[in-house]
Design an enzyme around this catalytic site. Structure first.
Site, PDB file in Angstrom:
ATOM      1  N   ARG A  40      -4.386   1.449  12.253  1.00  0.00           N
ATOM      2  CA  ARG A  40      -5.536   1.855  11.434  1.00  0.00           C
ATOM      3  C   ARG A  40      -6.369   3.275  11.628  1.00  0.00           C
ATOM      4  O   ARG A  40      -6.263   3.730  10.578  1.00  0.00           O
ATOM      5  CB  ARG A  40      -6.530   0.335  11.721  1.00  0.00           C
ATOM      6  CG  ARG A  40      -7.237   1.341  10.190  1.00  0.00           C
ATOM      7  CD  ARG A  40      -8.248  -0.519   9.730  1.00  0.00           C
ATOM      8  NE  ARG A  40      -9.212  -0.330  10.762  1.00  0.00           N
ATOM      9  CZ  ARG A  40     -10.698  -1.099  10.491  1.00  0.00           C
ATOM     10  NH1 ARG A  40     -11.064  -1.735   9.576  1.00  0.00           N
ATOM     11  NH2 ARG A  40     -11.914  -0.271  11.916  1.00  0.00           N
ATOM     12  N   ARG A  67     -13.388  -8.795   6.407  1.00  0.00           N
ATOM     13  CA  ARG A  67     -14.340  -7.488   6.846  1.00  0.00           C
ATOM     14  C   ARG A  67     -15.057  -6.983   6.175  1.00  0.00           C
ATOM     15  O   ARG A  67     -16.512  -6.419   5.930  1.00  0.00           O
ATOM     16  CB  ARG A  67     -13.651  -6.823   7.638  1.00  0.00           C
ATOM     17  CG  ARG A  67     -12.663  -7.820   8.972  1.00  0.00           C
ATOM     18  CD  ARG A  67     -11.889  -7.249   9.923  1.00  0.00           C
ATOM     19  NE  ARG A  67     -10.884  -7.773   9.476  1.00  0.00           N
ATOM     20  CZ  ARG A  67     -10.503  -6.166   8.829  1.00  0.00           C
ATOM     21  NH1 ARG A  67     -10.409  -4.480   8.757  1.00  0.00           N
ATOM     22  NH2 ARG A  67      -8.640  -5.960   8.543  1.00  0.00           N
ATOM     23  N   HIS A 108     -10.751  -6.659  -0.139  1.00  0.00           N
ATOM     24  CA  HIS A 108     -10.119  -5.972   0.888  1.00  0.00           C
ATOM     25  C   HIS A 108      -9.928  -7.154   1.700  1.00  0.00           C
ATOM     26  O   HIS A 108      -8.469  -6.817   2.610  1.00  0.00           O
ATOM     27  CB  HIS A 108     -10.830  -4.860   1.493  1.00  0.00           C
ATOM     28  CG  HIS A 108     -10.022  -4.411   2.791  1.00  0.00           C
ATOM     29  ND1 HIS A 108     -10.003  -4.885   3.570  1.00  0.00           N
ATOM     30  CD2 HIS A 108      -9.187  -3.282   2.982  1.00  0.00           C
ATOM     31  CE1 HIS A 108      -9.307  -4.414   4.616  1.00  0.00           C
ATOM     32  NE2 HIS A 108      -8.797  -3.437   4.222  1.00  0.00           N
ATOM     33  N   HIS A 160      -6.532 -10.048   1.469  1.00  0.00           N
ATOM     34  CA  HIS A 160      -6.587  -9.973   3.666  1.00  0.00           C
ATOM     35  C   HIS A 160      -7.164 -10.917   3.936  1.00  0.00           C
ATOM     36  O   HIS A 160      -8.116 -11.206   3.622  1.00  0.00           O
ATOM     37  CB  HIS A 160      -6.762  -8.742   4.020  1.00  0.00           C
ATOM     38  CG  HIS A 160      -5.826  -7.288   3.444  1.00  0.00           C
ATOM     39  ND1 HIS A 160      -6.444  -6.319   2.930  1.00  0.00           N
ATOM     40  CD2 HIS A 160      -4.265  -7.058   3.395  1.00  0.00           C
ATOM     41  CE1 HIS A 160      -5.752  -4.601   2.602  1.00  0.00           C
ATOM     42  NE2 HIS A 160      -4.147  -5.444   2.833  1.00  0.00           N
ATOM     43  N   TYR A 185      -6.708   0.332  -2.724  1.00  0.00           N
ATOM     44  CA  TYR A 185      -8.213   0.885  -2.551  1.00  0.00           C
ATOM     45  C   TYR A 185      -8.531   2.538  -1.907  1.00  0.00           C
ATOM     46  O   TYR A 185      -9.817   2.274  -1.562  1.00  0.00           O
ATOM     47  CB  TYR A 185      -8.226  -0.352  -1.589  1.00  0.00           C
ATOM     48  CG  TYR A 185      -8.269   0.517  -0.322  1.00  0.00           C
ATOM     49  CD1 TYR A 185      -7.792   1.225   1.252  1.00  0.00           C
ATOM     50  CD2 TYR A 185      -6.612  -0.877   0.153  1.00  0.00           C
ATOM     51  CE1 TYR A 185      -7.272   1.255   2.039  1.00  0.00           C
ATOM     52  CE2 TYR A 185      -6.179  -0.073   1.656  1.00  0.00           C
ATOM     53  CZ  TYR A 185      -6.164   0.516   2.314  1.00  0.00           C
ATOM     54  OH  TYR A 185      -5.034   0.417   3.749  1.00  0.00           O
ATOM     55  N   HIS A 214      -0.608 -12.300   4.399  1.00  0.00           N
ATOM     56  CA  HIS A 214      -1.090 -12.030   6.061  1.00  0.00           C
ATOM     57  C   HIS A 214      -1.095 -13.924   6.204  1.00  0.00           C
ATOM     58  O   HIS A 214       0.162 -14.076   6.643  1.00  0.00           O
ATOM     59  CB  HIS A 214      -2.067 -11.400   6.684  1.00  0.00           C
ATOM     60  CG  HIS A 214      -1.432 -10.097   6.152  1.00  0.00           C
ATOM     61  ND1 HIS A 214      -0.451  -9.828   6.836  1.00  0.00           N
ATOM     62  CD2 HIS A 214      -2.015  -9.314   6.507  1.00  0.00           C
ATOM     63  CE1 HIS A 214       0.191  -7.844   5.900  1.00  0.00           C
ATOM     64  NE2 HIS A 214      -1.898  -8.202   6.471  1.00  0.00           N
ATOM     65  N   GLU A 264      -5.784 -12.059   9.166  1.00  0.00           N
ATOM     66  CA  GLU A 264      -4.573 -10.593  10.336  1.00  0.00           C
ATOM     67  C   GLU A 264      -4.667 -10.630  11.403  1.00  0.00           C
ATOM     68  O   GLU A 264      -3.199 -10.786  11.575  1.00  0.00           O
ATOM     69  CB  GLU A 264      -4.554 -10.003   9.280  1.00  0.00           C
ATOM     70  CG  GLU A 264      -3.197  -9.360   9.303  1.00  0.00           C
ATOM     71  CD  GLU A 264      -3.517  -7.099   9.145  1.00  0.00           C
ATOM     72  OE1 GLU A 264      -4.175  -6.816   8.535  1.00  0.00           O
ATOM     73  OE2 GLU A 264      -1.921  -6.615   8.984  1.00  0.00           O
ATOM     74  N   HIS A 275       1.033  -0.966  -0.122  1.00  0.00           N
ATOM     75  CA  HIS A 275       0.411  -0.277  -0.068  1.00  0.00           C
ATOM     76  C   HIS A 275       1.309   1.382  -0.166  1.00  0.00           C
ATOM     77  O   HIS A 275       1.396   0.854   1.164  1.00  0.00           O
ATOM     78  CB  HIS A 275      -1.055  -0.254   1.398  1.00  0.00           C
ATOM     79  CG  HIS A 275      -1.623  -1.407   1.381  1.00  0.00           C
ATOM     80  ND1 HIS A 275      -2.626  -1.289   1.189  1.00  0.00           N
ATOM     81  CD2 HIS A 275      -1.817  -2.244   2.384  1.00  0.00           C
ATOM     82  CE1 HIS A 275      -3.143  -2.986   1.418  1.00  0.00           C
ATOM     83  NE2 HIS A 275      -2.361  -3.270   2.586  1.00  0.00           N
ATOM     84  N   ASP A 298       3.707  -4.169   2.309  1.00  0.00           N
ATOM     85  CA  ASP A 298       2.983  -4.020   3.049  1.00  0.00           C
ATOM     86  C   ASP A 298       3.075  -2.704   3.513  1.00  0.00           C
ATOM     87  O   ASP A 298       2.487  -1.391   2.265  1.00  0.00           O
ATOM     88  CB  ASP A 298       2.879  -5.379   3.335  1.00  0.00           C
ATOM     89  CG  ASP A 298       1.329  -4.919   4.538  1.00  0.00           C
ATOM     90  OD1 ASP A 298      -0.169  -3.894   4.214  1.00  0.00           O
ATOM     91  OD2 ASP A 298       0.685  -5.655   6.089  1.00  0.00           O
TER      92      ASP A 298
HETATM   93 ZN   LIG Z   1      -1.834  -5.065   3.233  1.00  0.00          ZN
END
Ligand SMILES: [Zn+2]
Length: 457
Positions: free
Chosen positions: A93, A224, A221, A247, A132, A284, A250, A72, A335
């Site tokens: 986050r 979730r 993504h 993902h 994203y 992950h 994770e 990212h 990452d």
């Molecule tokens: Zn990631």
């Protein structure tokens, strides 16, 4: 014929009498290696030879360049700024969302050019960008609906790196939870709207960029961020010929929410909808059950480990050895870019295995190098460096064997001593793009990064 002459290089040699090799080839370090090149690919290899007139000379030990299977780019904003205090992934986050809110196509192109340049000088020739941040804050599309995506593609072309642009489906803030205001710019109306946008992006990229350098892939993504109904739509309608990333597991909280909502783990949910396959890259895969490991292995999925990120975010240590033994291919990604260094990523993978198991030699140096290169093949929409062999793309990294870190090392064990600082030359598509830490066209990534990061708070 033009070419590169390497003081030494890791080339594929016949397995010969290696016990159990079945005649398979294995990489060996050879001296005086001449690579003949044609249209960006290796067209001939000779060992034990002198350079020919016009050859470009690569000193040190030359390896295939590395492939970064999970990035990212904008997370680079957070390096060196989010590591104090306590907290966990979820606290980090929130900081990451504040950086995402500041991105515009212009600022992101400048930043991504700098980040991709850092990757190139560090030895990477390709990257899978898990993207994203699609729309304006609030979720309003830009006048040019692919403005952010095209900014990333131009950044890759400027830096010379091969880009797999993973356009990401992100519909929910959590299972049964709508996107939060700060996540609104990541979203689409539904899976069909995303598939339309993805199709339009693929066509636009194919018109404007060479397929050897920029390709489009897809990403979900996470379980979730993508509800089960949308998973069904994706399974039914996503074109079969592009890589798909997600993902996966994770965090323990993701598994718990998934089991509560659907009665299965995230890997089980993907299996339920036929989404586990060789084209899937699970990123992950840290918190897996034995059944999850079996499902991923049986499907032949790629698992992208991001060891420096997983350590920094206190994610945990994923079962990489068990996944590899079960049939998965291991790839590596940087990452969040607290570290951009293929050599450090290789040894952190093995160090995690050692710390968790109490055993050394869980992955051989050769297996670690495989993870940093060929392991990413199925994750990418562009060709990547596979090995120094005829027909392969000519993507190379030369490593100094006499630095303070590498002096005395057996080159086949550089995964335990070298760093990106020891990468002296980087060649992509038979073009020298970086030398001694500087990009041949753009200069030093430190200057580019400092300039780009001024625009962020
Ligand atoms: Zn990631």
């Amino acid at each position: 014929m033009s070419g590169f002459w390497c003081e030494a290089a890791l080339i594929e040699a016949d397995g010969g009498d290696v016990a159990g090799s079945g005649g398979a080839r294995r990489p060996e370090i050879a001296a005086g290696v001449r690579l003949e090149v044609h249209e960006g690919r290796i067209s001939g290899i000779a060992t034990g030879v002198r350079p020919e007139a016009g050859d470009q000379i690569l000193n040190g030990v030359v390896f295939p360049a590395a492939a970064n299977a999970h990035s990212h780019a904008f997370h680079r904003i957070l390096r060196g700024r989010t590591h104090d205090g306590r907290g966990d992934f979820w606290v980090w986050r929130e900081q990451m969302y504040r950086s995402a809110a500041e991105l515009t196509p212009e600022k992101y192109e400048k930043l991504a050019t700098a980040v991709f340049t850092e990757m190139v000088v560090s030895g990477f020739s390709s990257v899978a960008e898990f993207h994203y941040v699609h729309h304006q804050p609030g979720g309003i599309p830009y006048a040019e609906p692919h403005a952010m995506e095209l900014a990333l593609a131009r950044a890759a072309v400027a830096s010379g790196i091969r880009l797999t642009l993973l356009d990401t489906l992100y519909l929910a803030g959590g299972i049964g939870t709508p996107l939060s205001p700060e996540q609104a710019r990541f979203g689409d109306a539904d899976a069909d709207a995303w598939l339309d946008r993805l199709g339009s992006l693929r066509a636009g990229v194919a018109r404007s960029f060479p397929p050897e350098l920029v390709g489009v892939g897809a990403a979900l993504h996470s379980v979730r961020g993508v509800p089960e109904e949308a998973l069904k739509t994706v399974a039914a309608k996503l074109p079969a010929d592009i890589p798909l990333h997600i993902h996966l597991s994770e965090q323990p909280a993701e598994n718990q929410a998934c089991i509560e909502a659907y009665g299965v783990t995230p890997a089980g949910l993907l299996a339920r909808h036929g989404l586990l396959s060789r084209r899937l890259s699970a990123v992950h895969a840290t918190h897996l059950t034995p059944e999850d490991i079996r499902l991923l292995g049986d499907a032949g999925a790629t698992v992208v480990m991001c060891p420096t990120t997983e350590a920094d975010l206190a994610d945990g240590i994923g079962p990489a050895r068990a996944l590899s033994d079960a049939g998965s291919t291991i790839a590596l990604g940087t990452d969040q870019h607290a570290v951009i260094d293929p050599w450090v990523e290789m040894r952190t993978l093995e160090h995690g295995e050692r710390l968790a198991s109490g055993q050394r030699g869980r992955f051989s140096p050769q297996e670690l190098f495989h993870a940093a290169t060929i392991g990413a093949t199925a994750s990418m929409a562009t060709p990547i460096a596979s090995a120094l062999e005829v027909g392969a793309v000519c993507d190379l990294m030369a490593v100094a064997p006499d630095s303070v870190r590498t002096a005395g090392s057996i080159p086949r064990q550089f995964a335990f001593s070298a760093t990106a600082s020891d990468v002296t030359d980087v060649v992509i598509a038979a073009e020298l793009v970086a030398s001694n830490g500087a990009h041949v066209r753009l200069g030093t990534p430190g200057s580019l990064l400092a300039e780009a990061l001024k625009e962020f708070s």
